[in-house]
Motif scaffolding. Structure first.
Motif, PDB file in Angstrom:
ATOM      1  N   ASN A 339     114.324  74.515 111.915  1.00  0.00           N
ATOM      2  CA  ASN A 339     112.996  73.931 111.707  1.00  0.00           C
ATOM      3  C   ASN A 339     112.591  73.169 112.950  1.00  0.00           C
ATOM      4  O   ASN A 339     113.423  72.502 113.574  1.00  0.00           O
ATOM      5  N   GLU A 367     121.225  68.529 116.370  1.00  0.00           N
ATOM      6  CA  GLU A 367     122.292  67.900 115.577  1.00  0.00           C
ATOM      7  C   GLU A 367     123.595  67.820 116.377  1.00  0.00           C
ATOM      8  O   GLU A 367     124.348  66.849 116.277  1.00  0.00           O
ATOM      9  N   GLU A 384     118.209  62.618 109.932  1.00  0.00           N
ATOM     10  CA  GLU A 384     118.597  63.451 108.784  1.00  0.00           C
ATOM     11  C   GLU A 384     118.171  64.901 109.004  1.00  0.00           C
ATOM     12  O   GLU A 384     118.838  65.838 108.598  1.00  0.00           O
ATOM     13  N   ASN A 385     117.011  65.060 109.615  1.00  0.00           N
ATOM     14  CA  ASN A 385     116.461  66.411 109.786  1.00  0.00           C
ATOM     15  C   ASN A 385     115.460  66.423 110.944  1.00  0.00           C
ATOM     16  O   ASN A 385     115.168  65.379 111.536  1.00  0.00           O
TER      17      ASN A 385
END
Ligand code: SF4
Length: 484
Positions: A339, A367, A384-385
């Motif tokens: 994403n 990440e 987190e994202n």
């Protein structure tokens, strides 16, 4: 169930729609996309063939676990002087990946940060700064339909940026192609002007005298035929000058557009260009760099001056010549599993949306950077994202294609240039760069025919460049590449 996302290949940034019914997947062009309005080239159309067919997909980090791989990286990053470490990024990475990599470099004190965008973009960035005072792209794809003349110079857009070329052909503009060989674009143009290699500056300087250029609303489109040469910045400035002199700028249908290569080359151009005194190619030639972390690109395949790096770390989703040479390989999510955002040639932010879970133990690039940053004791790397990162980036995505810019003429001299060797690796309509993804599509492999005329130039040039090196043919592209 259907998903919208963006094609991961070129800087056009076509929107695609993927739907699933039971185990059957379908992919079509996104009719609502302002970029492609439902059109896709053959590479975009066959994207699903590249999923689940990759026998060389990387799914486990070197040493068998993320803990061990990151521990080894911590040892490398803490035992080297900061100026011996480099991060080499890519226009294949998403904005979020680039942002976190740059944040990490700043936090840890690494000055040697570059992206492969530098190789094709730096001349344009410098030319824009000289002409406009900043690196501005003051046109959009919409201008194609407002132009009366479209000059395509140093670009085989029909093969390399097919959907932009489709727009050009759909427009009513008179299309002029300038190139050193009769490319697909040249064959489809209304007027083809063949120039000898290294003589294009003479023609560019004469553009303000050409009726089809000066008396029309003219849009110029270019790519690496212009930007990869020893006086590329001057050439781009000369082209901008021609527009300024004829008033063909800052008006609908007028201006200069560089077609960016990779899907997020524009984002990488903004985030990772010129942070140190070393250039991107020097990262791979100077002995100063002892540890380099390559993310999402294949320099062993593409860098003519690549030398064996002492500590080579590579993040990629599949096996490449570079991963084969690496000491540490980190498996990353592929396009369908990530994403984030990209920025296309016209500086439009576009969204990539994951529709599959990560393969094996692969992770998004951002990440992995966060894992290392936290292991090194750095703060601010606990996202987190990708949405968290996008929020922090706080980008104003209000897109303004017509930007009023400061215009100044740069004095360009036509240099006498002798014995220049043209170095240009063309892109094929049916393949993408080193073919690590498109080479896995059955349809694309079947459709790929080698253009002997073009490839022969490439091989001869490379044979000369590589004469002191040991070279092997790449498995898919059959291009000469360095042996480890
Ligand atoms: S033109 Fe570029 S972005 Fe569009 S489908 Fe083809 S490769 Fe993908």
């Amino acid at each position: 169930m259907s998903f919208k996302t963006t094609c991961p290949y070129c800087g056009v940034g076509c929107g695609i729609e993927i739907s699933r019914s039971g185990s059957a997947w379908q992919l079509i062009g996104d009719r609502d996309s302002p970029v492609n309005q439902g059109m896709l080239c053959i590479k975009g159309q066959t994207l699903l063939e590249t999923i689940g067919t990759d026998k060389e997909r990387l799914v486990t980090p070197t040493f068998g676990s993320w803990d061990k791989a990151i521990a080894k990286m911590v040892a490398l990053f803490t035992t080297k002087a900061k100026d011996e470490i480099a991060l080499y990024l890519s226009g294949q990475l998403l904005m979020e990946d680039l942002f976190v990599a740059k944040k990490f470099a700043n936090a840890f004190g690494i000055k040697n940060l570059e992206s492969n965008s530098r190789l094709c973009m730096y001349s344009t960035v410098e030319a824009n700064k000289r002409a406009y005072g900043d690196d501005i792209v003051p046109v959009s794809f919409d201008d194609i339909y407002k132009a009366e003349t479209i000059l395509i110079i140093g670009s085989n857009a029909a093969d390399c940026h097919p959907i932009v070329f489709n727009h050009i052909k759909k427009s009513k503009a008179f299309v002029v192609c300038v190139d050193v060989y009769e490319s697909t674009t040249a064959k489809k143009a209304d007027l083809f002007i063949k120039v000898e290699p290294a003589s294009d500056m003479v023609l560019i300087n004469d553009l303000p005298n050409q009726d089809w250029f000066k008396n029309k609303k003219t849009l110029s489109v270019y790519s690496q035929g212009l930007t990869q040469s020893t006086d590329a910045t001057e050439k781009v400035n000369a082209l901008i000058n021609a527009h300024i002199k004829t008033g063909n700028i800052n008006k609908p249908g007028c201006g200069v557009l560089s077609l960016t290569g990779q899907c997020n080359a524009m984002g990488a151009r903004e985030i990772g260009i010129r942070t140190s005194d070393l250039t991107a190619t020097e990262f791979f030639s100077t002995k100063q760099i002892k540890t380099i972390w390559v993310m999402g690109t294949n320099p062993v395949h593409s860098m003519i001056n690549y030398r064996k790096i002492k500590n080579l770390i590579v993040s990629d989703f599949t096996q490449t010549l570079t991963t084969k040479n690496a000491d540490i390989v980190l498996p990353v999510c592929s396009w369908s599993e990530k994403n984030g955002h990209i920025k296309n040639s016209e500086r439009r932010y576009l969204k990539q949306n994951a529709f599959l879970p990560p393969a094996g133990e692969s992770k998004p690039d951002w990440e992995i950077v966060c894992l290392l940053a936290r292991a090194l004791g750095l703060e601010g790397f606990d996202y987190e994202n990708a949405d968290d990162i996008w929020q922090e980036m706080n980008i104003d995505t209000t897109w303004t294609p017509q930007i009023k810019v400061r215009e100044s003429l740069v004095n360009i001299q036509v240099q006498e240039r002798k014995n220049q060797t043209p170095v240009n690796n063309v892109r094929l309509l049916t393949q993408w760069h080193g073919m690590t993804r498109t080479g896995k599509s059955k349809t694309l492999r079947k459709m790929t025919k080698v253009n002997k005329e073009v490839v022969s130039i490439h091989h001869i040039t490379n044979r000369e460049l590589f004469k002191d090196k040991e070279v092997e043919l790449d498995k898919y592209s059959k291009q000469p590449c360095f042996k480890g």
